[in-house]
Scaffold this motif. Sequence first.
Motif, PDB file in Angstrom:
ATOM      1  N   LYS A 107      65.548  31.310  72.964  1.00 29.17           N
ATOM      2  CA  LYS A 107      64.391  31.136  72.304  1.00 29.17           C
ATOM      3  C   LYS A 107      63.436  31.277  73.001  1.00 29.17           C
ATOM      4  N   PRO A 108      63.238  33.185  73.198  1.00 30.52           N
ATOM      5  CA  PRO A 108      61.962  33.355  74.155  1.00 30.52           C
ATOM      6  C   PRO A 108      60.689  32.748  74.117  1.00 30.52           C
ATOM      7  N   GLY A 109      59.886  32.659  74.778  1.00 31.64           N
ATOM      8  CA  GLY A 109      58.472  32.491  74.541  1.00 31.64           C
ATOM      9  C   GLY A 109      57.338  32.905  74.228  1.00 31.64           C
ATOM     10  N   GLY A 110      56.108  32.703  74.282  1.00 32.03           N
ATOM     11  CA  GLY A 110      54.699  33.918  73.329  1.00 32.03           C
ATOM     12  C   GLY A 110      54.701  34.619  74.625  1.00 32.03           C
TER      13      GLY A 110
ATOM     14  N   ALA B 122      48.352  34.247  68.041  1.00 36.09           N
ATOM     15  CA  ALA B 122      47.980  32.898  68.567  1.00 36.09           C
ATOM     16  C   ALA B 122      48.279  32.188  69.473  1.00 36.09           C
ATOM     17  N   PHE B 123      48.882  31.855  70.555  1.00 34.21           N
ATOM     18  CA  PHE B 123      49.896  31.379  71.328  1.00 34.21           C
ATOM     19  C   PHE B 123      48.278  31.965  72.562  1.00 34.21           C
ATOM     20  N   TYR B 124      48.354  33.843  72.171  1.00 38.64           N
ATOM     21  CA  TYR B 124      47.728  34.463  73.252  1.00 38.64           C
ATOM     22  C   TYR B 124      46.095  33.614  73.299  1.00 38.64           C
ATOM     23  N   GLU B 125      45.353  33.943  72.436  1.00 43.56           N
ATOM     24  CA  GLU B 125      44.154  33.264  71.806  1.00 43.56           C
ATOM     25  C   GLU B 125      43.933  31.582  72.274  1.00 43.56           C
ATOM     26  N   GLY B 126      45.207  31.366  72.048  1.00 46.60           N
ATOM     27  CA  GLY B 126      45.166  29.039  72.655  1.00 46.60           C
ATOM     28  C   GLY B 126      45.164  29.290  74.261  1.00 46.60           C
ATOM     29  N   HIS B 127      45.923  30.075  75.099  1.00 45.24           N
ATOM     30  CA  HIS B 127      46.153  29.935  76.391  1.00 45.24           C
ATOM     31  C   HIS B 127      45.617  30.685  76.925  1.00 45.24           C
TER      32      HIS B 127
ATOM     33  N   ASN C 128      43.161  31.510  78.338  1.00 45.55           N
ATOM     34  CA  ASN C 128      42.248  31.218  79.790  1.00 45.55           C
ATOM     35  C   ASN C 128      42.775  29.362  80.151  1.00 45.55           C
ATOM     36  N   THR C 129      44.086  29.934  80.182  1.00 44.83           N
ATOM     37  CA  THR C 129      44.629  27.879  80.570  1.00 44.83           C
ATOM     38  C   THR C 129      44.605  28.188  82.086  1.00 44.83           C
ATOM     39  N   PHE C 130      44.385  29.349  83.041  1.00 48.51           N
ATOM     40  CA  PHE C 130      44.488  29.243  83.737  1.00 48.51           C
ATOM     41  C   PHE C 130      43.508  28.422  84.217  1.00 48.51           C
ATOM     42  N   GLN C 131      42.275  28.210  83.484  1.00 42.68           N
ATOM     43  CA  GLN C 131      40.873  27.366  83.931  1.00 42.68           C
ATOM     44  C   GLN C 131      40.717  25.942  83.708  1.00 42.68           C
ATOM     45  N   GLY C 132      41.870  25.609  83.411  1.00 46.08           N
ATOM     46  CA  GLY C 132      42.515  24.071  82.962  1.00 46.08           C
ATOM     47  C   GLY C 132      42.481  22.603  84.250  1.00 46.08           C
ATOM     48  N   HIS C 133      43.127  22.048  83.629  1.00 43.17           N
ATOM     49  CA  HIS C 133      43.423  20.505  84.254  1.00 43.17           C
ATOM     50  C   HIS C 133      44.421  20.548  84.912  1.00 43.17           C
ATOM     51  N   PHE C 134      45.463  21.088  84.348  1.00 45.14           N
ATOM     52  CA  PHE C 134      46.449  21.086  85.014  1.00 45.14           C
ATOM     53  C   PHE C 134      46.799  21.677  85.639  1.00 45.14           C
TER      54      PHE C 134
END
Length: 134
Positions: free
Chosen positions: A63-66, A94-99, A101-107
């Motif tokens: 099940k390869p990811g996005g 949709a995965f791209y648009e949602g993720h 900029n994830t590098f800027q998040g708290h985690f």
Amino acid sequence: MFIENKGEFVAWGGSTEERRRGRTAVAETHATIKVKDAATMERCLAALAASDARLASPKMGTKPGGYDWTVVYKDVAEDGSGNIHFGVVWYDQAFYEGHRNTFQGHFHGQVFADLGISADDFSVTHWNKDLATA
């Protein structure tokens, strides 16, 4: 000043057909991390390698990811500081648009703090492949 001919490919990641698994990219991200010293460089490269190994694991094959990593390249200055360049290829819009900029998040902020970097040390460029070829 960077040492001539000291740039080095570190990993090919999702740049190979085996890793693409028949998926077609919808977008790409290119990132550069500015690191202050050799120890930070090694910590960051180890973290990227661990993430890359996770994405390449056999269980991801069912099940390869996005997304996946692409080539990782480093430049090292005489004092051990330098840059790590890498890409992310995105397979689901949709995965791209949602993720993207994830590098800027708290985690990621917590992970970066452990590595000795922050989101401010990143230079990031995104593009949607459909828009780039239109």
